[in-house]
Design a protein around this motif. Structure first.
Motif, PDB file in Angstrom:
ATOM      1  N   ILE A 131      75.976   7.553  24.798  1.00 40.98           N
ATOM      2  CA  ILE A 131      75.409   8.246  25.854  1.00 40.98           C
ATOM      3  C   ILE A 131      74.188   9.041  25.100  1.00 40.98           C
ATOM      4  O   ILE A 131      74.265   9.748  24.416  1.00 40.98           O
ATOM      5  CB  ILE A 131      76.267   8.960  26.514  1.00 40.98           C
ATOM      6  N   ASP A 132      72.906   9.025  25.666  1.00 40.62           N
ATOM      7  CA  ASP A 132      71.901   9.641  25.036  1.00 40.62           C
ATOM      8  C   ASP A 132      71.034  10.433  26.243  1.00 40.62           C
ATOM      9  O   ASP A 132      70.008   9.977  26.589  1.00 40.62           O
ATOM     10  CB  ASP A 132      70.706   8.628  24.539  1.00 40.62           C
ATOM     11  N   PRO A 133      71.680  11.523  26.611  1.00 38.85           N
ATOM     12  CA  PRO A 133      70.890  12.551  27.850  1.00 38.85           C
ATOM     13  C   PRO A 133      69.817  12.870  27.278  1.00 38.85           C
ATOM     14  O   PRO A 133      69.677  13.425  26.111  1.00 38.85           O
ATOM     15  CB  PRO A 133      72.044  13.435  27.972  1.00 38.85           C
ATOM     16  N   TYR A 134      68.846  13.316  27.945  1.00 37.11           N
ATOM     17  CA  TYR A 134      67.421  13.787  27.812  1.00 37.11           C
ATOM     18  C   TYR A 134      67.337  14.623  29.011  1.00 37.11           C
ATOM     19  O   TYR A 134      67.277  14.395  30.109  1.00 37.11           O
ATOM     20  CB  TYR A 134      66.311  12.672  27.511  1.00 37.11           C
ATOM     21  N   CYS A 135      66.577  15.899  28.631  1.00 34.14           N
ATOM     22  CA  CYS A 135      66.183  16.607  29.995  1.00 34.14           C
ATOM     23  C   CYS A 135      65.054  17.362  29.402  1.00 34.14           C
ATOM     24  O   CYS A 135      64.669  17.568  28.042  1.00 34.14           O
ATOM     25  CB  CYS A 135      67.224  17.854  30.092  1.00 34.14           C
ATOM     26  N   ASN A 136      64.326  17.994  30.088  1.00 33.55           N
ATOM     27  CA  ASN A 136      62.924  18.695  29.805  1.00 33.55           C
ATOM     28  C   ASN A 136      62.511  19.741  30.846  1.00 33.55           C
ATOM     29  O   ASN A 136      63.192  19.783  31.882  1.00 33.55           O
ATOM     30  CB  ASN A 136      61.666  17.598  29.418  1.00 33.55           C
ATOM     31  N   TYR A 137      61.802  20.518  30.450  1.00 29.84           N
ATOM     32  CA  TYR A 137      61.200  21.674  31.317  1.00 29.84           C
ATOM     33  C   TYR A 137      59.838  21.859  31.036  1.00 29.84           C
ATOM     34  O   TYR A 137      59.367  22.116  29.732  1.00 29.84           O
ATOM     35  CB  TYR A 137      62.135  22.658  31.331  1.00 29.84           C
ATOM     36  N   GLY A 138      58.761  22.014  32.096  1.00 24.28           N
ATOM     37  CA  GLY A 138      57.509  22.645  31.778  1.00 24.28           C
ATOM     38  C   GLY A 138      57.377  24.028  32.668  1.00 24.28           C
ATOM     39  O   GLY A 138      57.700  23.784  33.759  1.00 24.28           O
ATOM     40  N   LYS A 139      56.530  24.813  32.001  1.00 20.76           N
ATOM     41  CA  LYS A 139      56.503  26.409  32.748  1.00 20.76           C
ATOM     42  C   LYS A 139      55.875  26.124  34.069  1.00 20.76           C
ATOM     43  O   LYS A 139      54.907  25.499  34.054  1.00 20.76           O
ATOM     44  CB  LYS A 139      55.896  27.213  31.718  1.00 20.76           C
ATOM     45  N   GLU A 140      56.295  26.357  35.370  1.00 19.22           N
ATOM     46  CA  GLU A 140      55.795  26.117  36.527  1.00 19.22           C
ATOM     47  C   GLU A 140      54.463  26.988  36.493  1.00 19.22           C
ATOM     48  O   GLU A 140      54.106  27.878  35.942  1.00 19.22           O
ATOM     49  CB  GLU A 140      56.764  27.084  37.479  1.00 19.22           C
ATOM     50  N   GLY A 141      53.315  26.101  37.158  1.00 21.52           N
ATOM     51  CA  GLY A 141      52.179  26.602  37.457  1.00 21.52           C
ATOM     52  C   GLY A 141      51.176  26.444  36.206  1.00 21.52           C
ATOM     53  O   GLY A 141      50.189  26.905  36.093  1.00 21.52           O
ATOM     54  N   THR A 142      51.678  25.592  35.160  1.00 22.84           N
ATOM     55  CA  THR A 142      51.042  25.455  33.944  1.00 22.84           C
ATOM     56  C   THR A 142      50.774  23.694  33.731  1.00 22.84           C
ATOM     57  O   THR A 142      51.474  23.148  34.523  1.00 22.84           O
ATOM     58  CB  THR A 142      51.573  25.942  32.510  1.00 22.84           C
ATOM     59  N   LYS A 143      49.881  23.474  33.213  1.00 22.49           N
ATOM     60  CA  LYS A 143      49.758  21.941  32.721  1.00 22.49           C
ATOM     61  C   LYS A 143      50.886  21.344  32.031  1.00 22.49           C
ATOM     62  O   LYS A 143      51.268  20.264  32.288  1.00 22.49           O
ATOM     63  CB  LYS A 143      48.695  21.740  31.664  1.00 22.49           C
ATOM     64  N   TRP A 144      51.826  22.272  31.388  1.00 25.85           N
ATOM     65  CA  TRP A 144      53.151  21.580  31.022  1.00 25.85           C
ATOM     66  C   TRP A 144      54.191  21.326  32.040  1.00 25.85           C
ATOM     67  O   TRP A 144      54.933  20.435  31.545  1.00 25.85           O
ATOM     68  CB  TRP A 144      53.755  22.955  30.027  1.00 25.85           C
ATOM     69  N   GLU A 145      54.110  21.908  33.335  1.00 25.18           N
ATOM     70  CA  GLU A 145      54.917  21.319  34.380  1.00 25.18           C
ATOM     71  C   GLU A 145      54.691  20.103  34.619  1.00 25.18           C
ATOM     72  O   GLU A 145      55.542  19.312  34.646  1.00 25.18           O
ATOM     73  CB  GLU A 145      54.437  22.301  35.495  1.00 25.18           C
ATOM     74  N   LYS A 146      53.401  19.563  34.769  1.00 24.33           N
ATOM     75  CA  LYS A 146      53.073  18.360  35.103  1.00 24.33           C
ATOM     76  C   LYS A 146      53.290  17.373  33.629  1.00 24.33           C
ATOM     77  O   LYS A 146      53.823  16.103  33.951  1.00 24.33           O
ATOM     78  CB  LYS A 146      51.474  18.194  35.192  1.00 24.33           C
ATOM     79  N   THR A 147      52.964  17.887  32.480  1.00 29.87           N
ATOM     80  CA  THR A 147      53.599  17.092  31.272  1.00 29.87           C
ATOM     81  C   THR A 147      55.038  16.873  31.430  1.00 29.87           C
ATOM     82  O   THR A 147      55.260  15.865  31.094  1.00 29.87           O
ATOM     83  CB  THR A 147      53.347  17.990  30.065  1.00 29.87           C
ATOM     84  N   ALA A 148      56.023  17.697  31.692  1.00 32.37           N
ATOM     85  CA  ALA A 148      57.319  17.473  31.927  1.00 32.37           C
ATOM     86  C   ALA A 148      57.677  16.650  32.877  1.00 32.37           C
ATOM     87  O   ALA A 148      58.537  15.486  32.581  1.00 32.37           O
ATOM     88  CB  ALA A 148      58.160  18.986  32.235  1.00 32.37           C
TER      89      ALA A 148
END
Length: 165
Positions: A131-148
């Motif tokens: 089993i290989d779970p993956y999770c991520n998060y990008g800071k809300e309201g930044t380009k990183w939210e869309k990247t996530a």
């Protein structure tokens, strides 16, 4: 600016301490962070943790994994010795693989408030299945939210070939 002054190292207590006690029960309080001297830059920090262990919550049998943590820091970074001690604290923690990975990510978000973070666990097979779970998060309201969002959608479109872990 060369090196770090005492103010920049406030809160870093475990690094260099030879008398550190190892806790094998889940302990997020051991995590420490320090100032990011390059917060104006976007850059990845990646940790590869090939000796992660936790326990199956149903059988109590050990689960083994390599944990990959990649993040783009904002104002602070996680101190690596504290991260090692934190991951070690899962040794007697009984949770499913997916839970462990999400707990790790959420604890690191709480500690550092990074711009972006992803945690991927590659667990060794038990009963003939890995089993290989993956999770991520990008800071809300930044380009990183869309990247996530994009990385999650495309995360496993080209799965690796697994010979034998």
């Amino acid at each position: 600016m060369d090196g770090r002054d005492e103010k920049e190292l406030e809160g870093v207590t475990l690094l260099g301490d030879q008398g550190v006690k190892y806790n094998y029960d889940y302990d997020p309080e051991v995590l420490e962070c320090f100032m990011n001297k390059h917060s104006e830059n976007d850059y990845f920090v990646k940790f590869n943790c090939p000796e992660f262990t936790s326990l199956c919550p149903k059988t109590g049998q050990p689960d083994f994994a390599t944990i990959y943590i990649s993040y783009v820091p904002d104002e602070t970074l996680v101190e690596s010795k504290s991260l090692k001690l934190y991951l070690l604290s899962f040794r007697n923690h009984g949770d499913f693989h997916e839970d462990c990975i999400n707990i790790i990510m959420k604890d690191l978000i709480k500690l550092m408030n990074p711009k972006y973070i992803e945690v991927w666990g590659k667990f060794t097979p038990r009963g003939g299945i890995s089993i290989d779970p993956y999770c991520n998060y990008g800071k809300e309201g930044t380009k990183w939210e869309k990247t996530a969002e994009k990385r999650l959608m495309w995360h496993d479109m080209y799965p690796e070939t697994i010979d034998n872990r």
